[in-house]
Design a protein around this motif. Structure first.
Motif, PDB file in Angstrom:
ATOM      1  N   VAL A  57       0.820  -1.224   0.000  1.00 44.37           N
ATOM      2  CA  VAL A  57       0.000   0.000   0.000  1.00 44.37           C
ATOM      3  C   VAL A  57       0.854   1.275   0.000  1.00 44.37           C
ATOM      4  CG1 VAL A  57      -1.928  -1.154   1.159  1.00 44.37           C
ATOM      5  CG2 VAL A  57      -0.240   0.071   2.537  1.00 44.37           C
ATOM      6  N   GLY A  58       2.170   1.098  -0.065  1.00 42.06           N
ATOM      7  CA  GLY A  58       3.068   2.248  -0.142  1.00 42.06           C
ATOM      8  C   GLY A  58       3.145   3.059   1.133  1.00 42.06           C
ATOM      9  N   MET A  59       3.074   2.377   2.268  1.00 39.62           N
ATOM     10  CA  MET A  59       3.079   3.096   3.547  1.00 39.62           C
ATOM     11  C   MET A  59       4.305   2.771   4.398  1.00 39.62           C
ATOM     12  SD  MET A  59       0.516   5.137   4.232  1.00 39.62           S
ATOM     13  CE  MET A  59       0.502   5.114   6.014  1.00 39.62           C
ATOM     14  N   GLU A  60       5.291   2.125   3.806  1.00 39.67           N
ATOM     15  CA  GLU A  60       6.421   1.647   4.617  1.00 39.67           C
ATOM     16  C   GLU A  60       7.224   2.781   5.272  1.00 39.67           C
ATOM     17  OE1 GLU A  60       5.990   1.413   1.411  1.00 39.67           O
ATOM     18  OE2 GLU A  60       7.813   1.206   0.242  1.00 39.67           O
ATOM     19  N   LYS A  61       7.237   3.946   4.616  1.00 39.93           N
ATOM     20  CA  LYS A  61       8.052   5.045   5.167  1.00 39.93           C
ATOM     21  C   LYS A  61       7.380   5.753   6.340  1.00 39.93           C
ATOM     22  CE  LYS A  61      10.649   5.917   0.988  1.00 39.93           C
ATOM     23  NZ  LYS A  61      10.656   6.639  -0.281  1.00 39.93           N
ATOM     24  N   ARG A  62       6.055   5.682   6.404  1.00 39.83           N
ATOM     25  CA  ARG A  62       5.334   6.392   7.482  1.00 39.83           C
ATOM     26  C   ARG A  62       4.827   5.443   8.562  1.00 39.83           C
ATOM     27  NH1 ARG A  62       3.159  11.443   5.959  1.00 39.83           N
ATOM     28  NH2 ARG A  62       2.585  11.583   8.150  1.00 39.83           N
ATOM     29  N   ALA A  63       5.193   4.184   8.446  1.00 38.95           N
ATOM     30  CA  ALA A  63       4.600   3.162   9.319  1.00 38.95           C
ATOM     31  C   ALA A  63       4.899   3.357  10.796  1.00 38.95           C
ATOM     32  CB  ALA A  63       5.070   1.775   8.880  1.00 38.95           C
ATOM     33  N   LYS A  64       6.004   3.987  11.118  1.00 39.44           N
ATOM     34  CA  LYS A  64       6.389   4.123  12.527  1.00 39.44           C
ATOM     35  C   LYS A  64       5.794   5.377  13.167  1.00 39.44           C
ATOM     36  CE  LYS A  64       9.180   0.497  12.463  1.00 39.44           C
ATOM     37  NZ  LYS A  64       8.929  -0.708  13.243  1.00 39.44           N
ATOM     38  N   GLU A  65       5.096   6.168  12.359  1.00 38.43           N
ATOM     39  CA  GLU A  65       4.496   7.397  12.908  1.00 38.43           C
ATOM     40  C   GLU A  65       3.101   7.103  13.446  1.00 38.43           C
ATOM     41  OE1 GLU A  65       4.684  10.535   9.969  1.00 38.43           O
ATOM     42  OE2 GLU A  65       6.649   9.810   9.340  1.00 38.43           O
ATOM     43  N   LYS A  66       2.665   7.950  14.356  1.00 43.61           N
ATOM     44  CA  LYS A  66       1.343   7.749  14.947  1.00 43.61           C
ATOM     45  C   LYS A  66       0.246   7.935  13.892  1.00 43.61           C
ATOM     46  CE  LYS A  66       2.316   8.802  19.743  1.00 43.61           C
ATOM     47  NZ  LYS A  66       2.059   9.675  20.898  1.00 43.61           N
ATOM     48  N   VAL A  67      -0.787   7.123  13.980  1.00 44.50           N
ATOM     49  CA  VAL A  67      -1.859   7.164  12.978  1.00 44.50           C
ATOM     50  C   VAL A  67      -2.558   8.525  12.980  1.00 44.50           C
ATOM     51  CG1 VAL A  67      -4.073   6.137  12.329  1.00 44.50           C
ATOM     52  CG2 VAL A  67      -2.204   4.667  13.029  1.00 44.50           C
ATOM     53  N   LYS A  68      -2.598   9.189  14.147  1.00 46.77           N
ATOM     54  CA  LYS A  68      -3.314  10.470  14.201  1.00 46.77           C
ATOM     55  C   LYS A  68      -2.661  11.543  13.319  1.00 46.77           C
ATOM     56  CE  LYS A  68      -1.287  12.064  18.568  1.00 46.77           C
ATOM     57  NZ  LYS A  68      -1.582  12.306  19.982  1.00 46.77           N
ATOM     58  N   THR A  69      -1.432  11.290  12.877  1.00 41.45           N
ATOM     59  CA  THR A  69      -0.774  12.249  11.984  1.00 41.45           C
ATOM     60  C   THR A  69      -1.051  11.931  10.509  1.00 41.45           C
ATOM     61  OG1 THR A  69       1.286  10.970  11.812  1.00 41.45           O
ATOM     62  CG2 THR A  69       1.125  12.516  13.655  1.00 41.45           C
ATOM     63  N   TYR A  70      -1.756  10.848  10.247  1.00 36.73           N
ATOM     64  CA  TYR A  70      -1.992  10.423   8.849  1.00 36.73           C
ATOM     65  C   TYR A  70      -3.137  11.209   8.207  1.00 36.73           C
ATOM     66  CZ  TYR A  70       0.759   6.122   9.734  1.00 36.73           C
ATOM     67  OH  TYR A  70       1.731   5.218  10.045  1.00 36.73           O
ATOM     68  N   SER A  71      -3.042  11.358   6.899  1.00 31.46           N
ATOM     69  CA  SER A  71      -4.168  11.932   6.139  1.00 31.46           C
ATOM     70  C   SER A  71      -5.206  10.830   5.916  1.00 31.46           C
ATOM     71  CB  SER A  71      -3.673  12.440   4.787  1.00 31.46           C
ATOM     72  OG  SER A  71      -3.246  11.328   4.005  1.00 31.46           O
ATOM     73  N   LEU A  72      -6.389  11.231   5.433  1.00 35.03           N
ATOM     74  CA  LEU A  72      -7.446  10.242   5.179  1.00 35.03           C
ATOM     75  C   LEU A  72      -6.997   9.206   4.161  1.00 35.03           C
ATOM     76  CD1 LEU A  72     -10.319   9.210   5.616  1.00 35.03           C
ATOM     77  CD2 LEU A  72     -11.105  10.861   3.940  1.00 35.03           C
ATOM     78  N   GLY A  73      -6.297   9.691   3.137  1.00 36.85           N
ATOM     79  CA  GLY A  73      -5.811   8.774   2.106  1.00 36.85           C
ATOM     80  C   GLY A  73      -4.864   7.727   2.685  1.00 36.85           C
ATOM     81  N   MET A  74      -3.998   8.172   3.590  1.00 35.33           N
ATOM     82  CA  MET A  74      -3.053   7.232   4.216  1.00 35.33           C
ATOM     83  C   MET A  74      -3.794   6.234   5.096  1.00 35.33           C
ATOM     84  SD  MET A  74      -0.201  10.055   5.116  1.00 35.33           S
ATOM     85  CE  MET A  74       0.982   9.054   5.971  1.00 35.33           C
TER      86      MET A  74
END
Lengths: 308, 262
Positions: free
Chosen positions: A122-139
């Motif tokens: 899903v192309g999320m490997e670079k942001r995987a260690k960050e808290k979900v609350k920082t993610y955009s809706l798309g992420m």
């Protein structure tokens, strides 16, 4: 050879009080399908998905997942099913990786490297260690799909997977679904209110309206008609119609202010312009109208009800 | 089932709320010890509490039974309702575990939380009691003016704390039921605290029927040590079991039928 039925819904009926939200719904999803579950907002799509996943009780009917009745053998029926219901929800104060890990732990034999695999898909490997609350809706949508894939399911149920995404994000999610379907032979059941999504994504569709199935079938077959439709723009509407009306290959003619709409037998459309030119009818332009799922839906429902 | 229990434990023991409440309990233990020390230091006070480090935890239990139900309502009121509201409850329910297992996991977390908080109260009261009053030579109970050897004292304190866990768990099973029923942690908090105070008021009203109130039995641990002959242990344990049994059954029935629509 008959394909394996991944999901069978038989006579599903669900009511909240006196209000019937699903009325004797029947459908079958076969292995390898990307099955579009299409309907306007409030037609019962999400309720159906909740019923299929055992989240809501229903009054009548059966839901068979992977050959197991969910009421009788829930654990076996759900074992190979991944799902995203509505907007994906997470434990927001934890990382994307943590969210996947705790869900992977519910299954036997999901190796840790699988988490990295689905994150890569899903192309999320670079942001995987960050808290979900920082993610955009798309992420979050992507992470939701990753979570649905974590235990290598055979059937993935997605509820409006492109909701809230920008056009680029929608395109990427659709491509991801098609790729997973082809490469990993995953069957998808995708609810949507977007007709265009079904046309580009799904091989089969079930159209739902007010909790009732209107149509179910192969998308291409539903769109395949034995007639063609043209919009012809001309200043001499009456003369043109007089030329064509007696031709037995013309099915119908409906005038509008700058021309007329004509339905002719399949393969006859190209001859129409020739007839008009030979009879000295001035033709400004001709627009062939392909039957779209939108037309089909409107035809079936006599009005689209918030279908985009 | 162990997967579900492990998941619930991870969530509970990694939440900030859990540690904040643990700190509050420890802080109250310390403050009460200071308050006793200050009071005992007043010259014009006719009555002084005889206290030392090994006796302080038993004394503190009297305050703890009033405090801990409210703190637990704050912590556990959202055990199901918060997850329902946040839409995370369905994440678990679409895994290969059934609802009964999910509910049992929640119950296990609830019991574990009660045990851990009682343990925190016990340990912190030993630590702060000893720091402020000194360990002392014997364990004594100021109400009965009875003295015991240190080992006996520790045993009696452990029994008192251990027995207190039971009625607290029974009360919290009511809160768990509310958490399933109301689907809104604010309402659970309000109704739960309201119920707690209603029970406290009813204590003084119901007369001989007060034995049917669960908060009557909050003192079971202390009474068992202070005046073992004055309490009917069998009756108390029966009422506690009845609460846990009935509420457990109601939780199960409501949770099985609950539509998860968030």
């Amino acid at each position: 050879m008959e394909k394996k039925h991944m999901l069978q819904i038989e006579g599903l009926t669900k009511a909240y009080g006196n209000k019937i939200v699903l009325d004797n719904l029947n459908l079958t999803v076969e292995q390898g399908d990307i099955y579009g579950f299409l309907g306007p907002n409030g037609s019962g799509k999400t309720t159906t998905i909740r019923a299929v996943l055992g989240l809501v009780n229903y009054q009548k009917g059966n839901v068979i997942l992977n050959g197991f009745d969910i009421k009788k053998d829930f654990k076996k029926s759900i074992q190979k099913v991944g799902a995203v219901v509505e907007t994906p929800r997470f434990f927001e104060n934890y990382s994307g990786y943590w969210n996947l890990k705790v869900m992977a732990d519910f299954y036997d034999h999901v190796p840790r490297k699988r988490i990295d695999e689905v994150l890569e898909i899903v192309g999320m490997e670079k942001r995987a260690k960050e808290k979900v609350k920082t993610y955009s809706l798309g992420m979050k949508q992507r992470l939701g799909i990753a979570r649905a894939l974590i235990h290598s399911p055979e059937l993935v149920i997605l509820d409006e997977p492109t909701n809230g995404l920008d056009p680029q994000g929608m395109k990427e999610v659709r491509e991801m679904i098609i790729q997973l379907s082809i490469e990993q032979n995953i069957t998808f059941f995708v609810s949507t209110h977007l007709l265009s999504e079904v046309e580009v994504l799904c091989n089969k569709v079930c159209i739902l309206k007010r909790g009732q199935k209107i149509e179910e079938g192969v998308v291409k077959k539903l769109l395949n008609k034995d007639y063609e439709v043209l919009d012809i723009y001309t200043p001499s509407v009456k003369k043109a119609m007089d030329c064509l009306i007696r031709d037995n290959r013309v099915i119908s003619i409906n005038p509008f202010s700058e021309g007329f709409k004509i339905e002719v037998q399949q393969g006859y459309a190209d001859k129409i312009v020739k007839i008009l030119v030979e009879d000295n009818v001035p033709v400004r332009y001709v627009i062939p109208r392909n039957q779209s799922l939108e037309d089909y839906f409107i035809e079936q429902t006599k009005g689209g009800e918030h279908i985009a | 089932m162990h997967k579900s229990i492990r998941f619930e434990m991870i969530k509970q023991f990694s939440s900030k709320k859990f540690y904040v409440i643990a700190l509050i309990i420890a802080a109250i233990t310390l403050l009460m010890a200071f308050a006793i020390k200050t009071m005992n230091g007043m010259d014009d006070l006719s009555f002084k509490i005889l206290i030392n480090g090994q006796s302080y935890p038993f004394l503190f239990l009297e305050q703890l039974i009033d405090l801990i139900p409210i703190l637990l309502i704050i912590l556990l009121g959202g055990l199901i309702s918060d997850e329902y509201r946040d839409g995370t409850l369905k994440l678990v329910l679409i895994r290969p575990i059934n609802r009964g297992e999910v509910l049992i996991s929640k119950f296990v977390v609830m019991v574990t939380s009660v045990l851990v908080y009682m343990m925190i109260a016990l340990v912190s009261s030993y630590i702060f009691g000893t720091l402020i009053f000194g360990w002392g030579e014997n364990f004594f109970i100021y109400q009965t003016e009875a003295y015991y050897h240190t080992i006996q004292g520790i045993y009696k304190t452990l029994v008192a704390y251990g027995m207190t866990v039971l009625p607290i768990v029974a009360f919290m099973s009511i809160i768990l039921f509310l958490s399933i029923l109301l689907s809104n942690s604010g309402m659970v908090l309000g109704v739960g605290i309201g119920l707690y105070f209603l029970f406290q008021i009813l204590l003084g009203v119901l007369g001989q029927y007060r034995i049917l109130l669960i908060n009557t039995h909050f003192v079971i641990g202390r009474l068992y040590i202070l005046a073992p002959l004055e309490i009917n242990l069998l009756k108390s344990l029966s009422v506690i079991s009845l609460y846990i049994g009935i509420m457990g059954l109601m939780c199960f029935m409501v949770f099985q039928k609950k539509d998860i629509v968030c």
